[in-house]
Design an enzyme around this catalytic site. Structure first.
Site, PDB file in Angstrom:
ATOM      1  N   GLU B  52       0.807  -1.223   0.000  1.00  0.00           N
ATOM      2  CA  GLU B  52       0.000   0.000   0.000  1.00  0.00           C
ATOM      3  C   GLU B  52       0.836   1.266   0.000  1.00  0.00           C
ATOM      4  O   GLU B  52       0.405   2.299  -0.500  1.00  0.00           O
ATOM      5  CB  GLU B  52      -0.962   0.009   1.197  1.00  0.00           C
ATOM      6  CG  GLU B  52      -2.083  -1.035   1.104  1.00  0.00           C
ATOM      7  CD  GLU B  52      -1.688  -2.382   1.682  1.00  0.00           C
ATOM      8  OE1 GLU B  52      -0.484  -2.604   1.948  1.00  0.00           O
ATOM      9  OE2 GLU B  52      -2.582  -3.230   1.877  1.00  0.00           O
ATOM     10  N   PHE B 114     -10.995  -7.203  14.307  1.00  0.00           N
ATOM     11  CA  PHE B 114      -9.957  -7.658  13.394  1.00  0.00           C
ATOM     12  C   PHE B 114      -9.654  -6.577  12.352  1.00  0.00           C
ATOM     13  O   PHE B 114     -10.565  -6.043  11.733  1.00  0.00           O
ATOM     14  CB  PHE B 114     -10.412  -8.949  12.694  1.00  0.00           C
ATOM     15  CG  PHE B 114      -9.416  -9.432  11.667  1.00  0.00           C
ATOM     16  CD1 PHE B 114      -8.150  -9.859  12.053  1.00  0.00           C
ATOM     17  CD2 PHE B 114      -9.732  -9.447  10.320  1.00  0.00           C
ATOM     18  CE1 PHE B 114      -7.233 -10.285  11.114  1.00  0.00           C
ATOM     19  CE2 PHE B 114      -8.813  -9.879   9.373  1.00  0.00           C
ATOM     20  CZ  PHE B 114      -7.559 -10.298   9.777  1.00  0.00           C
ATOM     21  N   LYS B 164     -17.192  -0.579   6.539  1.00  0.00           N
ATOM     22  CA  LYS B 164     -17.669  -1.567   5.573  1.00  0.00           C
ATOM     23  C   LYS B 164     -19.184  -1.500   5.397  1.00  0.00           C
ATOM     24  O   LYS B 164     -19.697  -1.583   4.287  1.00  0.00           O
ATOM     25  CB  LYS B 164     -17.253  -2.962   6.049  1.00  0.00           C
ATOM     26  CG  LYS B 164     -17.484  -4.058   5.028  1.00  0.00           C
ATOM     27  CD  LYS B 164     -16.836  -5.358   5.479  1.00  0.00           C
ATOM     28  CE  LYS B 164     -16.948  -6.405   4.370  1.00  0.00           C
ATOM     29  NZ  LYS B 164     -16.272  -7.667   4.749  1.00  0.00           N
ATOM     30  N   MET B 475      24.586   8.440   1.278  1.00  0.00           N
ATOM     31  CA  MET B 475      24.561   9.755   1.913  1.00  0.00           C
ATOM     32  C   MET B 475      24.890   9.635   3.394  1.00  0.00           C
ATOM     33  O   MET B 475      25.605  10.460   3.956  1.00  0.00           O
ATOM     34  CB  MET B 475      23.197  10.423   1.706  1.00  0.00           C
ATOM     35  CG  MET B 475      23.165  11.871   2.166  1.00  0.00           C
ATOM     36  SD  MET B 475      24.375  12.895   1.301  1.00  0.00           S
ATOM     37  CE  MET B 475      23.401  13.548  -0.056  1.00  0.00           C
TER      38      MET B 475
END
Lengths: 165, 568
Positions: B52, B114, B164, B475
């Site tokens: 994601e 959950f 949901k 770096m």
């Protein structure tokens, strides 16, 4: 110059996260909140949050501008606490005064305080004023046995509102 | 008769209504109703990422390239928390991203259900706005408002969390009115700064006209406001040299006689010296970030600063400002243009030119950053989009590649997010299909999101991947070398065989170890029909110069390796 600064924020009621965002802004900037009072705002459906924080004027002005960017905030203003008047309401539950009732009433009168509830176990008194005044009042009540105290946080208004553009 | 739709369908309709063509996402339990509805809306192309975080970066890349909101989608819990780095990246660089997350059903909220997590709470300080939709009746308007907030004024990410059961509940679909934006501005707390007074414009014009050593510092805001032509017109009329910050790169063409380059920690010495000697600085759409100013107490002490920014809270935040112009950069540059006399600033420009020194050849012959970038530019043409990651290569890509097209350079400037380049490049591709898009990373950052090669293969996204491999987190190693007594703690980094990795993903791959192989590999990668990968084996301990040591002022720049070693 660092000092007590009042911040006043009016926001939409239906945006409950606005309070979290506003307080989060202060938390992130490590500005400690010395007083917080929440009540209905000037218009229906709005809430007014008043905060007293310890910081300098420039920072308070910037924080007010950052509040204005928060979604749901209608207005955010600030003034230095010493340019305004502030009052706090204190409720104190005391042990029943018994034979010291007269003495208690005298003390309450001295602080323009009132006895507002009475039961066999305790009495409740209310006291309002500026921070130092209610602090002094509470100290005067200590000898009567303070069981519990609830404080409202400060409501503040600027003495003379600065002309705004 | 009014159409009754599920929340999921309403969400799809609302996305269509906003002109969304592509979304980057990953399904999961709490967002399943949305994914169930999605195939009914074929105009919404869904790109299945492999993580994601990549969805958020891809949406960000799309947003930066188009100026319109990019969209990412994730499920509740880990899906939502994986978006966090991408949203913070978008927030720091003012990129309009709309993130849609599924949430557990309303009755389960607060029960540690959950995959439940308080993503609205988590993202509160790293988004422009975040909101949970409690009622399907509010869904369409919330989505419209989210796009509006993300794109208006100073852009930024907005998260919309949808339980949901709100996705499955039904409501009447009503098309948006389109003219609600001013109402939305009022509701969303959008506020213009104090109105620009004629007095302020006059003061700014006066300062600029009288300045002997004026400079323009241009930031990302110039690109966001689509003000590149106005910036150029203004500079050309006034003869004032232009400095571009990391995110301002490509707002003004490289190679233009008035372009000085990048300031700050890795800015060229002549750029930083010019800042230190300037008497007036016109800052446009930048926040005078610490990587730009160095020690702010020692920044441009002779300069009186005029600051144009769309966000009034930026003005005076980091540097004291003489003239504040809070508003749209395009309009304000136009307004100023009419008020300044034409000049050339010849003496001052000559003075700066005298400070300019030829870049020392800092990199050994062979696979040197400048040669690689030159080859990429020559083969890809001026309309290529260059997406860099974070670290040494980022500075080389910023400084050594000639950008001539506005908004052709993309990087995570504010947050400095390693792993940004590969997924962000996917978003840039969807904004500019048919033009070359390069994702240039170090070996460290590349390994943070290389899984997205699979996404590119599955979805046919022809990103050209360049990996600068020096075997170090370069770096950090450079800082260790210069400021931490050469203690290379946790910076050597092993990498897999990248050519075989490419092979495993079914894409073309090359390993370039000699200078003469660079051009051929770059050409071949561009000619390859899909994604392709080139590993450039660069010098292990090459450093980025100049470097202003952390906490030092711009006057204390270390120009090259010799000076650095003398100090060490």
């Amino acid at each position: 110059m660092s000092g007590a600064q009042v911040l006043s924020v009016v926001y939409d009621d239906d945006r409950p996260f606005t309070l979290t965002r506003a307080v989060g802004l202060l938390r992130r900037r490590n500005v400690s909140i010395r007083s917080l009072a929440l009540g209905p705002g000037p218009a229906d459906g709005s809430t007014q949050l008043q905060l007293v924080v310890q910081t300098d004027r420039d920072d308070a002005e910037r924080i007010a501008m950052l509040f204005q960017k928060v979604v749901g905030v209608q207005a955010a203003t600030t003034f230095a606490a010493d340019r305004g008047v502030a009052r706090e309401l204190v409720l104190a539950r005391l042990r029943p005064p018994g034979e010291r009732l007269g003495e208690l009433l005298d003390t309450l009168q001295l602080y323009r305080a009132a006895l507002i509830d009475e039961s066999a176990e305790a009495v409740i008194v209310e006291l309002a004023g500026e921070e130092a005044f209610v602090g002094s009042g509470l100290r005067a009540l200590e000898s009567f046995g303070i069981i519990e105290v609830a404080r409202s946080g400060r409501a503040a208004l600027e003495r003379q509102r600065e002309a705004t553009a | 008769m009014a159409e009754m739709l599920t929340g999921a369908q309403i969400l799809c309709r609302a996305l269509e209504e906003q002109g969304v063509r592509v979304l980057f996402g990953y399904p999961g339990g709490a967002i399943m109703p949305f994914y169930h509805a999605l195939p009914e809306y074929p105009s919404l192309r869904h790109i299945l990422v492999r993580h994601e975080q990549a969805a958020a970066h891809a949406a960000d890349g799309y947003a930066r390239a188009t100026g319109r909101a990019g969209v990412c989608v994730a499920t509740s819990g880990p899906g939502a928390t994986n978006l966090v780095t991408g949203l913070a990246t978008a927030q720091m660089d003012n990129s309009p991203v709309v993130a849609i997350t599924g949430q557990v059903a309303r009755a389960m909220i607060g029960r540690d259900a959950f995959q439940e997590t308080d993503v609205v709470g988590i993202t509160l300080p790293i988004t422009k706005h975040s909101v949970m939709v409690h009622d399907v009746q509010d869904l369409a308007e919330t989505v419209r408002e989210a796009f509006h907030i993300a794109q208006e004024g100073r852009p930024g990410p907005v998260l919309v969390d949808i339980p949901k059961d709100v996705q499955t509940a039904r409501a009447e679909w009503r098309a948006g009115e389109g003219e609600n934006d001013s109402a939305r501005d009022a509701a969303s707390g959008t506020r213009a700064g104090a109105p620009i007074t004629e007095q302020a414009l006059h003061a700014a014009a006066e300062l600029l006209a009288r300045a002997e050593r004026p400079l323009i510092m241009a930031g990302h805001g110039v690109i966001l406001a689509d003000a590149c032509p106005e910036l150029r017109a203004f500079a050309e009329r006034t003869g004032i040299p232009v400095i571009t910050t990391l995110l301002g790169i490509s707002a003004f063409p490289d190679g233009h006689a008035l372009h000085l380059g990048m300031p700050g920690m890795h800015g060229e010495v002549h750029v930083n010296r010019a800042i230190q000697q300037a008497d007036v600085i016109l800052g446009v759409g930048l926040r005078f970030d610490d990587r730009v100013t160095g020690n702010v107490g020692g920044f441009a002490r002779q300069a009186r600063i005029i600051h144009i920014d769309v966000d009034p809270t930026e003005i005076g935040k980091n540097v004291p400002t003489e003239v504040a112009l809070a508003g749209d950069a395009k309009q304000l540059l136009c307004a100023l243009l009419g008020r300044v006399p034409p000049r050339e600033c010849r003496a001052w420009r000559d003075e700066i030119a005298a400070l300019r020194r030829e870049r020392e050849e800092q990199y050994r012959d062979g696979v040197a950053p400048d040669r690689i970038l030159r080859a990429i530019r020559e083969a890809s043409g001026p309309d290529a989009s260059i997406v860099s990651d974070v670290g040494q290569h980022q500075m080389w890509v910023a400084k050594l590649y000639p950008y001539t097209h506005p908004n052709s350079h993309f990087s995570s400037g504010g947050l400095g997010t390693m792993g940004f380049a590969v997924p962000a490049a996917m978003g840039v591709h969807f904004a500019r299909p048919g033009t070359p898009v390069w994702a240039i990373s170090g070996d460290g950052g590349f390994q943070m999101n290389l899984q997205e090669i699979a996404t590119m293969v599955q979805e046919g996204i022809p990103i050209k991947l360049a990996v600068f491999n020096n075997g170090y987190l370069g770096m950090v190693r450079q800082w260790q070398q210069l400021f931490h007594g050469r203690r290379y703690s946790a910076t050597p980094i092993w990498s897999p065989n990248f050519v075989r990795l490419a092979e495993a993903y079914g894409i073309a791959g090359w390993r370039v170890e000699r200078g003469e192989e660079i051009a051929g590999a770059v050409r071949a990668a561009l000619d390859a029909p899909g994604p392709a990968l080139i590993e450039f084996v660069i010098e292990q301990e090459a450093n980025v110069y100049p470097i202003v040591p952390p906490g030092a002022s711009l006057s204390e720049s270390i120009p090259d390796q010799r000076a650095a070693l003398a100090l060490a």
